[in-house]
Write a protein that holds these residues in place. Structure first.
Motif, mmCIF file in Angstrom:
data_model
loop_
_atom_site.group_PDB
_atom_site.id
_atom_site.type_symbol
_atom_site.label_atom_id
_atom_site.label_comp_id
_atom_site.label_asym_id
_atom_site.label_seq_id
_atom_site.Cartn_x
_atom_site.Cartn_y
_atom_site.Cartn_z
ATOM 1 N N SER A 180 23.423 43.800 -21.654
ATOM 2 C CA SER A 180 22.229 43.157 -22.201
ATOM 3 C C SER A 180 21.326 42.740 -21.037
ATOM 4 N N ASP A 181 20.077 42.442 -21.339
ATOM 5 C CA ASP A 181 19.155 41.993 -20.298
ATOM 6 C C ASP A 181 19.648 40.697 -19.650
ATOM 7 N N LEU A 182 20.245 39.817 -20.440
ATOM 8 C CA LEU A 182 20.783 38.565 -19.908
ATOM 9 C C LEU A 182 21.935 38.844 -18.936
ATOM 10 N N GLU A 183 22.832 39.746 -19.320
ATOM 11 C CA GLU A 183 23.943 40.101 -18.434
ATOM 12 C C GLU A 183 23.435 40.754 -17.154
ATOM 13 N N ILE A 184 22.445 41.618 -17.287
ATOM 14 C CA ILE A 184 21.868 42.271 -16.105
ATOM 15 C C ILE A 184 21.290 41.224 -15.167
ATOM 16 N N GLY A 185 20.566 40.262 -15.712
ATOM 17 C CA GLY A 185 19.979 39.207 -14.894
ATOM 18 C C GLY A 185 21.032 38.398 -14.163
ATOM 19 N N ARG A 186 22.072 38.004 -14.879
ATOM 20 C CA ARG A 186 23.135 37.197 -14.263
ATOM 21 C C ARG A 186 23.907 37.981 -13.207
ATOM 22 N N LEU A 187 24.304 39.214 -13.549
ATOM 23 C CA LEU A 187 25.059 40.022 -12.589
ATOM 24 C C LEU A 187 24.222 40.366 -11.367
ATOM 25 N N THR A 188 22.957 40.699 -11.579
ATOM 26 C CA THR A 188 22.073 41.045 -10.466
ATOM 27 C C THR A 188 21.931 39.868 -9.521
ATOM 28 N N GLU A 189 21.709 38.682 -10.055
ATOM 29 C CA GLU A 189 21.594 37.482 -9.213
ATOM 30 C C GLU A 189 22.871 37.252 -8.415
ATOM 31 N N THR A 190 24.013 37.388 -9.079
ATOM 32 C CA THR A 190 25.288 37.195 -8.398
ATOM 33 C C THR A 190 25.473 38.220 -7.288
ATOM 34 N N LEU A 191 25.191 39.492 -7.589
ATOM 35 C CA LEU A 191 25.376 40.555 -6.602
ATOM 36 C C LEU A 191 24.413 40.414 -5.430
ATOM 37 N N LEU A 192 23.169 40.056 -5.717
ATOM 38 C CA LEU A 192 22.179 39.929 -4.653
ATOM 39 C C LEU A 192 22.476 38.748 -3.725
ATOM 40 N N HIS A 193 23.292 37.798 -4.184
ATOM 41 C CA HIS A 193 23.618 36.632 -3.362
ATOM 42 C C HIS A 193 25.046 36.646 -2.830
ATOM 43 N N CYS A 194 25.693 37.812 -2.873
ATOM 44 C CA CYS A 194 27.025 37.938 -2.256
ATOM 45 C C CYS A 194 26.884 37.736 -0.751
ATOM 46 N N PRO A 195 27.890 37.146 -0.127
ATOM 47 C CA PRO A 195 27.809 36.934 1.328
ATOM 48 C C PRO A 195 27.791 38.242 2.100
ATOM 49 N N TRP A 196 28.379 39.273 1.544
ATOM 50 C CA TRP A 196 28.408 40.589 2.171
ATOM 51 C C TRP A 196 28.776 41.592 1.101
ATOM 52 N N PRO A 197 28.248 42.751 1.073
ATOM 53 C CA PRO A 197 27.160 43.289 1.878
ATOM 54 C C PRO A 197 25.806 42.884 1.310
ATOM 55 N N VAL A 198 24.782 43.065 2.079
ATOM 56 C CA VAL A 198 23.436 42.701 1.649
ATOM 57 C C VAL A 198 22.870 43.840 0.803
ATOM 58 N N LEU A 199 22.502 43.515 -0.417
ATOM 59 C CA LEU A 199 21.914 44.503 -1.323
ATOM 60 C C LEU A 199 20.404 44.406 -1.298
ATOM 61 N N HIS A 200 19.761 45.509 -1.622
ATOM 62 C CA HIS A 200 18.312 45.570 -1.721
ATOM 63 C C HIS A 200 17.948 46.038 -3.114
ATOM 64 N N ARG A 201 17.071 45.296 -3.764
ATOM 65 C CA ARG A 201 16.640 45.657 -5.101
ATOM 66 C C ARG A 201 15.719 46.871 -5.013
ATOM 67 N N LYS A 202 15.967 47.856 -5.865
ATOM 68 C CA LYS A 202 15.164 49.066 -5.917
ATOM 69 C C LYS A 202 14.532 49.142 -7.299
ATOM 70 N N GLU A 203 13.383 49.788 -7.387
ATOM 71 C CA GLU A 203 12.734 49.943 -8.683
ATOM 72 C C GLU A 203 13.652 50.718 -9.627
ATOM 73 N N ALA A 204 13.529 50.470 -10.923
ATOM 74 C CA ALA A 204 14.356 51.139 -11.925
ATOM 75 C C ALA A 204 14.221 52.655 -11.823
ATOM 76 N N MET A 205 15.352 53.325 -12.021
ATOM 77 C CA MET A 205 15.379 54.782 -11.941
ATOM 78 C C MET A 205 15.508 55.364 -13.354
ATOM 79 N N VAL A 206 14.582 55.042 -14.253
ATOM 80 C CA VAL A 206 14.683 55.451 -15.646
ATOM 81 C C VAL A 206 14.362 56.909 -15.801
#
Length: 125
Positions: free
Chosen positions: A99-125
Motif C-alpha cells: 500500500s502507499d502507506l507501507e511504501i512510505g514507512r518502508l522507504t523512510e526506514t530504508l533511507l535512514h539505515c546507518p548503512w548502506p546509503v540509498l538514493h531515491r530514484k524516480e519511479a520506473m513505471v
C-alpha cells in the motif's frame, strides 16, 4: 501491484508490477525469481531476488546484504531486488503489493539505515 525496487547501485524506487508477477518482477531482477524472508524486514515483508544471481555472478546488492544479514552468515544477496509482502490471495498464499502507506514507512526506514546509503530514484513505471 506496487513494490520497492533497490538496485545494486543503491538506488531506491517504487514500481508498479502487472500480471504475471513472475515475468514483470523477473525483468527487474534479471531472471527467475526467488522469495527471501530476511531478518532485517518484519513479516509479512519479503525480498524478491534473482534465483540464479550467484550462478550468474551478479554484483552484490548492499542493502539486500544488510537486510539479509550477510555479515553474519556470509551468503550475499546479489542483483536488483524488489520488496513486496506475502499474503492471502484468492489462490492461496502469494506475493501481494504494498500500500502507499507501507511504501512510505518502508522507504523512510530504508533511507535512514546507518548503512548502506540509498538514493531515491524516480519511479520506473
Amino acid at each position: 501491484m506496487k513494490g520497492i525496487v533497490i538496485t545494486t547501485g543503491n538506488e531506491l524506487s517504487v514500481q508498479d508490477f502487472g500480471e504475471p508477477l513472475y515475468q514483470t518482477i523477473g525483468k527487474v531482477v534479471g531472471g527467475y525469481i526467488e522469495v527471501v524472508h530476511p531478518k532485517g524486514l518484519p513479516e509479512p515483508y519479503c525480498m524478491v531476488v534473482n534465483e540464479e544471481g550467484l550462478l550468474e555472478n551478479l554484483p552484490a546488492n548492499p542493502m539486500g546484504c544488510y537486510l539479509y544479514q550477510t555479515h553474519i552468515h556470509g551468503c550475499p544477496i546479489v542483483g536488483n531486488l524488489v520488496i513486496m509482502k506475502t499474503g492471502m490471495t484468492p489462490y492461496g498464499m502469494d506475493l501481494v503489493g504494498l500500500s502507499d502507506l507501507e511504501i512510505g514507512r518502508l522507504t523512510e526506514t530504508l533511507l535512514h539505515c546507518p548503512w548502506p546509503v540509498l538514493h531515491r530514484k524516480e519511479a520506473m513505471v
